[in-house]
Design a protein around this motif. Structure first.
Motif, mmCIF file in Angstrom:
data_model
loop_
_atom_site.group_PDB
_atom_site.id
_atom_site.type_symbol
_atom_site.label_atom_id
_atom_site.label_comp_id
_atom_site.label_asym_id
_atom_site.label_seq_id
_atom_site.Cartn_x
_atom_site.Cartn_y
_atom_site.Cartn_z
ATOM 1 N N UNK A 661 4.285 -4.365 -0.965
ATOM 2 C CA UNK A 661 3.997 -3.144 -1.719
ATOM 3 C C UNK A 661 2.869 -2.347 -1.084
ATOM 4 N N UNK A 662 1.804 -3.034 -0.669
ATOM 5 C CA UNK A 662 0.668 -2.328 -0.053
ATOM 6 C C UNK A 662 1.068 -1.673 1.273
ATOM 7 N N UNK A 663 1.969 -2.321 1.998
ATOM 8 C CA UNK A 663 2.419 -1.738 3.260
ATOM 9 C C UNK A 663 3.140 -0.419 3.009
ATOM 10 N N UNK A 664 4.030 -0.403 2.014
ATOM 11 C CA UNK A 664 4.750 0.826 1.682
ATOM 12 C C UNK A 664 3.784 1.871 1.135
ATOM 13 N N UNK A 665 2.887 1.446 0.241
ATOM 14 C CA UNK A 665 1.925 2.373 -0.330
ATOM 15 C C UNK A 665 1.027 3.000 0.715
ATOM 16 N N UNK A 666 0.595 2.181 1.681
ATOM 17 C CA UNK A 666 -0.265 2.693 2.743
ATOM 18 C C UNK A 666 0.472 3.712 3.602
ATOM 19 N N UNK A 667 1.734 3.403 3.938
ATOM 20 C CA UNK A 667 2.491 4.330 4.787
ATOM 21 C C UNK A 667 2.751 5.659 4.087
ATOM 22 N N UNK A 668 2.843 5.630 2.755
ATOM 23 C CA UNK A 668 3.083 6.862 1.997
ATOM 24 C C UNK A 668 1.789 7.574 1.622
ATOM 25 N N UNK A 669 0.684 6.830 1.582
ATOM 26 C CA UNK A 669 -0.591 7.440 1.205
ATOM 27 C C UNK A 669 -0.772 7.610 -0.283
#
Length: 815
Positions: A661-669
């Motif tokens: 989840x954090x990986x996706x959240x980070x990539x989206x900002x």
């Protein structure tokens, strides 16, 4: 609790709306009633002892009867009088059906039913349940009633103009050109001309303008005056005064012996002109619904007994095999059984790029087939197609009443009585303090106050904007299931997204291919991936399908495999060309004695990005790591950025591991990532976000999102998601594109801004012009408004509101 939508006749202003609502709510068993002036409908929630016929009677007694409509169906399958009787009895058993005479000879049934209560398909289904086939022969096409109303008003307007013009031109011409006045006075004696004016004005008032008196006077006698009452009293007062001057001048002082026949007939004609333009404009507000209805096919080619038969759309049934030729509309919802073609779904989703449809793909009624031929099995027909459901959603939203309307309702409840009181006070003030001829001035000012007041504009301000705005939203792929979501979206502080299937595609794909060793053989990634796909072809796991798609994309030929064994929770093992193959997680490799050190670098890199690793070993040696992840939707990142630029916090709520989840959240900002949240916990997470920031919008697609969609201040369901999620939402994003969230917010802003403009105009118009009509400018400037100018201004106020609402048809999608 039941819910019905009735079409109501005779409403002309916001006062009528309030009166109808109060009458319905006073009836025993009615728990809710929302009346819409723009759509001329009443949405009623009721239970026993109230019945549909009771509600129809309430509307009739109030002076605004429920409209009946007549639908004619062609029948087939009847052979005798008992067949006709069976059909008739089945129809008459439906509440709200008044008459249903069946003609055995003509094989038709003419059904008279309370308008808006049933769709044509509802009636067809009842006839089918009786054992007979029915096809709609004729009926009220969408928008036909408004078109008929406009045509009727046009004919009445032409007649009124023909009768009014001689009076207006001669009277006004005499005021503007003294020589013309003298010439006409010499040609026609004054008293004769008064008789002519009397006859022409009487013809206007008992002909085209009769509607004002027929509706306005009974409303006054019932103690509920409305817009027609004001017009009837204004024009009637001018006519009665002029008639007394004409036939009994001795009753009035010489200084007050003036006639105002031209004012009476011009008032009526100008208001008819305004109502004609208003009817035309109202017709345009419903164009979105008519456009949606027009998307449906009229007939389809269906397999029957080994032959293709052309059938009307109403005759199709579930599981029929339908053929779609190139360029044809898809007739009903279905699943493709044969063929391949690109289908244009832009009319429903707003997506401009056609979508490839092949065996097993879902097709929707109203979309347009491309250059290929398709065969599909019908899964939804009639009222059960997605197109029909969309139309029902839009109609329901268009009939909604926003919280902002409550202020209008409170004002319009007392508006007409207050205007009548102001008119009376105006007459009294002029009689006491006015100059000579005092009676003339008092009449002009009193009539002008009655005529210039306009509750119509106030009543139309909100519903017309909602109608046009929700219709435009549907064209852009955003369906407001609940109209009040338009206002609630205006103050949103946080948009929380579900991850899987909302910000991501919801389908795992191979994102990384890391070749660790070529196994001392000249073997590239294409061959290794093909080997993995050959083994995974025996698995039912979703990751297996991702590996197969990746291998197919690279074009590798899958080798023969044997002795394939599925190891639950670990992976797969098999033999290929005499060599052992292992595919699975790190636990499988450890169990089978594979040296895992070579995998570590790839595992750490993929783990940091939240990508799921699939390890491949051959003959006990590591050869490849596949990274599989749910791919982001192309517009997810830009959607997040635009929301943040608008000052809205963006959160992502996911049941995935924190790393993924954090990986996706980070990539989206995104601003906030909440990982490892169970379905029940999503609603609690929204409560926390609301407490921290303010009103929350939640965007989701799955069954597990239903509680969160219901808990959010506004729930937005991705249209490609489950029915449960869609039913729990306030807004449906048909295309499944997160960018549609921006479209919903943009339309909410545009509609609310439009409503506020309309209300500002409607209130300001009355606040400013009623004092002017009463004579506020006369003491200092000598200006006293003519009743004819007041009638023109009143007509223009409603037209202004409608024209302003129609601007919403040009609102773009995402901004």
């Amino acid at each position: 609790m039941k819910n019905i939508r009735l079409s109501v006749e005779g409403m002309s202003c916001a006062s009528c709306v309030g009166r109808v609502e109060r009458a319905l709510l006073a009836h025993n068993g009615v728990s809710g009633a929302q009346v819409n002036l723009a759509t001329q409908t009443a949405e009623i929630q009721f239970e026993a002892p109230a019945t549909i016929l009771d509600l129809s009677d309430v509307l009739t007694r109030t002076g605004y009867p429920a409209r009946n409509e007549t639908l004619v169906f062609n029948l087939s399958g009847m052979s005798c009088a008992s067949c006709a009787g069976r059909v008739e009895r089945a129809l008459l058993a439906m509440p709200g059906v008044m008459r249903a005479p069946v003609s055995l000879v003509a094989e038709t049934v003419q059904i008279v039913v309370v308008a808006g209560l049933y769709t044509a398909q509802d009636l067809i289904d009842v006839i089918k349940a009786s054992g007979y086939t029915a096809v709609l022969a004729k009926g009220d096409a969408p928008g036909a009633r408004k078109a008929d109303e406009a045509r009727h008003l046009k004919s009445q307007l032409i007649l009124a103009l023909a009768l009014t013009l001689p009076v207006f031109l001669i009277e006004m011409g005499g005021h503007l050109i003294p020589s013309f006045h003298h010439w006409f006075a010499m040609l026609v004696p004054a008293q004769i001309w008064r008789f002519v004016q009397f006859a022409l004005t009487l013809a206007v008032l008992i002909g085209p303008a009769r509607v004002f008196f027929v509706k306005g006077i009974p409303a006054l006698l019932r103690g509920g005056p409305e817009m027609n009452t004001l017009v009837a009293m204004g024009a009637g007062a001018a006519f009665v005064y002029s008639t007394v001057v004409t036939f009994a001048p001795a009753l009035l002082p010489a200084s007050a012996q003036f006639v105002y026949f031209e004012a009476a007939c011009v008032i009526a004609t100008l208001i008819l002109l305004g109502r004609y333009f208003e009817a035309r404009a109202k017709g345009r507000t419903g164009e979105a619904i008519r456009h949606l209805v027009g998307l449906g096919a009229k007939s389809a080619r269906v397999e029957q007994g080994g032959h293709l038969v052309e059938l009307p759309i109403e005759a199709l049934s579930i599981d029929d095999i339908v053929h779609a030729r190139p360029g044809e509309k898809i007739a009903v919802d279905g699943v493709v059984t044969l063929g391949e073609s690109y289908v244009d779904e832009s009319m429903m989703t707003g997506e401009p790029v056609p979508v490839l449809k092949s065996d097993g793909a879902i097709v929707r009624a109203g979309t347009v087939n491309g250059n290929g031929a398709l065969m599909y099995r019908a899964t939804g027909v009639g009222a059960n197609t997605q197109l029909a459901q969309i139309i029902r959603m839009v109609e329901a939203a268009q009939g909604a009443k926003l919280p902002i309307q409550s202020l209008v309702d409170r004002i319009t409840r007392v508006f007409v009585p207050v205007v009548m009181a102001l008119s009376f006070l105006t007459v009294c003030a002029w009689l006491i303090w006015g100059p000579e001829p005092v009676l003339q001035y008092a009449l002009v000012a009193g009539v002008c106050v009655l005529i210039i007041a306009c509750p119509c504009a106030m009543g139309l301000a909100t519903p017309t904007s909602i109608m046009v705005g929700t219709g435009r939203a549907a064209e852009l792929g955003v369906l407001f299931r609940k109209g009040d979501a338009l206002q609630a979206l205006e103050g949103v502080a946080v948009v929380a997204f579900d991850k899987t299937g909302t910000l991501t595609v919801g389908r795992p794909e191979v994102s990384d291919i890391v070749v660790i060793s070529r196994d001392k053989v000249n073997c590239d990634e294409t061959e290794l991936l093909a080997l993995a796909a050959a083994v995974e072809a025996q698995s039912e796991h979703p990751l297996a399908r991702a590996i197969e798609r990746a291998a197919e994309a690279l074009g590798g030929a899958c080798p023969e495999v044997e002795d394939v064994t599925s190891l639950t929770g670990l992976g797969m093992k098999a033999i290929s060309n005499g060599r052992s193959v292992l595919i699975g997680n790190i636990a499988l490799m450890v169990q089978e004695g594979v040296e895992t050190f070579a995998f570590q670098e790839a595992l750490e890199a993929l783990g940091a990005r939240g990508v799921t690793p699939v390890l491949v070993a051959r003959d006990g040696a590591p050869v490849m790591v596949l990274g599989i992840s749910d791919q982001l939707r192309p517009t997810s990142k830009s959607t997040v950025q635009v929301l943040q630029r608008r000052g809205i916090k963006v959160a992502m709520i996911s049941g995935d591991t924190p790393a993924a989840a954090n990986a996706v959240g980070h990539s989206l900002g995104v601003d906030t990532v909440l990982a490892g949240v169970l379905p029940a916990g999503k609603a609690d997470a929204l409560v926390g976000l609301r407490d921290a920031y303010g009103p929350v919008v939640f965007v989701g697609d799955g069954i597990n999102d239903a509680p969160a969609l219901a808990e959010a201040d506004i729930g937005l369901a991705v249209g490609t998601g489950t029915d449960v999620a869609i039913e729990s939402a306030d807004v449906v994003l048909v295309a499944g594109d997160p960018q549609a969230v921006l479209t919903a917010l943009t339309l909410s802003d545009a509609v609310m801004r439009n409503i506020k403009q309309n209300l500002f105009w409607a209130f300001s118009y009355n606040v400013i012009l009623i004092p002017v009509a009463a004579g506020a400018l006369y003491p200092n400037f000598g200006i006293l408004l003519s009743p004819m100018l007041g009638a023109g201004a009143m007509a223009l106020s409603s037209i202004f509101v409608l024209a302003n609402a129609l601007r919403l048809r040009r609102v773009a999608g995402t901004i």
